[in-house]
Design an enzyme around this catalytic site. Sequence first.
Site, mmCIF file in Angstrom:
data_model
loop_
_atom_site.group_PDB
_atom_site.id
_atom_site.type_symbol
_atom_site.label_atom_id
_atom_site.label_comp_id
_atom_site.label_asym_id
_atom_site.label_seq_id
_atom_site.Cartn_x
_atom_site.Cartn_y
_atom_site.Cartn_z
ATOM 1 C CB CYS A 30 -0.939 0.008 1.200
ATOM 2 S SG CYS A 30 -0.075 0.135 2.763
ATOM 3 C CB CYS A 65 -4.146 5.625 4.349
ATOM 4 S SG CYS A 65 -3.984 4.264 5.533
ATOM 5 C CB CYS A 107 -2.814 1.091 9.414
ATOM 6 S SG CYS A 107 -3.208 1.489 7.705
#
Length: 166
Positions: free
Chosen positions: A60, A87, A130
Site C-alpha cells: 500500500c 493513509c 496499519c
Amino acid sequence: MMMLRQAGRNVLRSVQAREGSGVRSYHERVVDHYNNPRNVGSFDKNDPSVGTGLVGAPACGDVMKLQVKVDEQTGKVVDACFKTFGCGSAIASSSVASEWIKGRSVEEVMSIKNSDIAKHLSLPPVKLHCSMLAEDAIKAAVKDYEAKKAKRNESIELTEGKVAEA
C-alpha cells in the site's frame, strides 16, 4: 505539504458524508488522530538514548518511522515521535502508538499489540495492516535502542578492561 493535508481532509470528509449511504466511514478517533496527530517529529538518531524503527508496507505504500527516547536510569520511554507517509489509518495508528508508549517501561512497550491499536481506532479489516505497522515500528525502535545500549555497554567494558590492565 499543506495542500496534501487539505486533500486528505477532503477525502475523509467525503467518506464521512457517505456514512448514511452504507459506505463505512472512519471512526472519530481515526479522524481525530489524522487531523490532530500527536508527537509528530523526529529525534537525533545518533542520540544513544533514542531508538528508531522504520517500517513499511510495499503493498500500500505506507511508511512509518517511530522513535523512542528512553531514560537510562528508569528504563522508561520518556518521549516518542513519529513521521508517517500513508493513509489516515496509518497516521492515526502511529499517533496512538506514540501516545501509548510514553511513560511505560521498555518491557511494557513491547507488549502493545496491533489488535489493541486496531480495536481502539475501530479499524476495518482492510486497514489492519496499519496497526500491524505501528506494532512493528514499536518493536523495531526498541530493538534499535537495545542494540545501541548493548554496543555502548560493550564499549564501556572494553575501556574499563584497558584501564585495569594499565
